[in-house]
Design an enzyme around this catalytic site. Sequence first.
Site, PDB file in Angstrom:
ATOM      1  N   CYS A  23       0.817  -1.221   0.000  1.00 50.74           N
ATOM      2  CA  CYS A  23       0.000   0.000   0.000  1.00 50.74           C
ATOM      3  C   CYS A  23       0.847   1.266   0.000  1.00 50.74           C
ATOM      4  CB  CYS A  23      -0.952  -0.007   1.191  1.00 50.74           C
ATOM      5  SG  CYS A  23      -2.280  -1.221   1.023  1.00 50.74           S
ATOM      6  N   LYS A  26       0.491   3.527  -3.190  1.00 48.07           N
ATOM      7  CA  LYS A  26      -0.734   4.264  -3.495  1.00 48.07           C
ATOM      8  C   LYS A  26      -0.412   5.661  -4.016  1.00 48.07           C
ATOM      9  CE  LYS A  26      -4.358   2.438  -0.434  1.00 48.07           C
ATOM     10  NZ  LYS A  26      -5.308   2.813   0.652  1.00 48.07           N
ATOM     11  N   ASP A  56     -14.320   6.074   1.488  1.00 47.69           N
ATOM     12  CA  ASP A  56     -14.566   4.867   2.268  1.00 47.69           C
ATOM     13  C   ASP A  56     -13.871   3.668   1.637  1.00 47.69           C
ATOM     14  OD1 ASP A  56     -15.677   3.357   4.377  1.00 47.69           O
ATOM     15  OD2 ASP A  56     -17.503   4.558   4.312  1.00 47.69           O
ATOM     16  N   GLY A 145     -10.835 -13.484 -13.528  1.00 48.90           N
ATOM     17  CA  GLY A 145      -9.954 -12.343 -13.372  1.00 48.90           C
ATOM     18  C   GLY A 145      -9.509 -11.787 -14.698  1.00 48.90           C
TER      19      GLY A 145
END
Length: 354
Positions: A23, A26, A56, A145
């Site tokens: 992360c 990002k 959110d 996918g």
Amino acid sequence: MTEATQAQPAVPRLTSLSHGGGCGCKIAPGVLSELLKRATPPALFPDLLVGTETSDDAAVYRLNDEQAIVATTDFFMPIVDDPFDFGRIAATNALSDVYAMGGKPILALALVGMPINVLPHETIAAVLRGGESVCADAGIPVAGGHSIDSVEPIYGLAAIGVVHPSRVKRNAAARAGDVLVLGKPLGVGVLSAALKKNQLDADGYAQMVATTTKLNRPGAELAALPGVHALTDVTGFGLLGHTLELARGAQLTARVHYASLPWLAGVETFVADGVFTGASGRNWAAYGTDIRLADGLPPVAQALLTDPQTSGGLLVACVPEAVDDVLACFRADGFDRAAVIGEMADGPARVDVA
């Protein structure tokens, strides 16, 4: 040399093929906020219960009075070199957003981008197996996918879940007087930076993988507890960034008690030695004006509080009377480091750390 004894080309480290990991790669929160200003107004879709308006964790769309769909997608570049572990971490992180809305995952689709002529096919297959193993643990299939040939390795999931519309937990619903409870220890970004610098030992690696592959399964049960008002997970924007989202959504001040925060072993020493991610600084640049750090905090506090978490813990805002039930819910699923870390109070939308 015969063909059988010729040296085989070395398989590159997964983390060497990417400019960021987990992360921590990002888009910076300030840039992302600017981009999302042009999003379609959610008012045009009355059954869209949760969209982009408060940053959110997932979208929620009401199907009828009894059921809503939770939809999210999450993918990133390698945070570790072991392909199976990379797949597990990425899948756990993706499913977390469903749990953070109070939902239960039912289906996942794999999102795969790999340098197909650089990595051995067995390495790529191990990434996929890692993701499938986590989904199996969550009781859901990877039902399909999409894949592309990519310069940098990328893996993640599009995840679908279900939730009763009345049990959707948003990150904007905290109330003054609520207590903040965090489910997992912090410091994943620091450990990933240490790994990339070859400074992380076997014990450090083991604790990093253990926390990032632990499913945030208590989310649905937490959402059903009386007195739980808001729920989110702590990921790439760090503890301060995601706590600030709670504060902004509720137009309250979040108070964080630094001494109560749970840390992964060794992270404070690493930061003191200058080992942390670039994303930590980008996070502070994006939202530091809405943070108040009290005098007397350790010099490493800012870097630790903005440390990007990959597959981080759930952050719960609940009434004081619900704290024991929230902690019991966490601990029943093995979240032994869950801790009360602060509270929400009347005041400007910011985070105060003391």
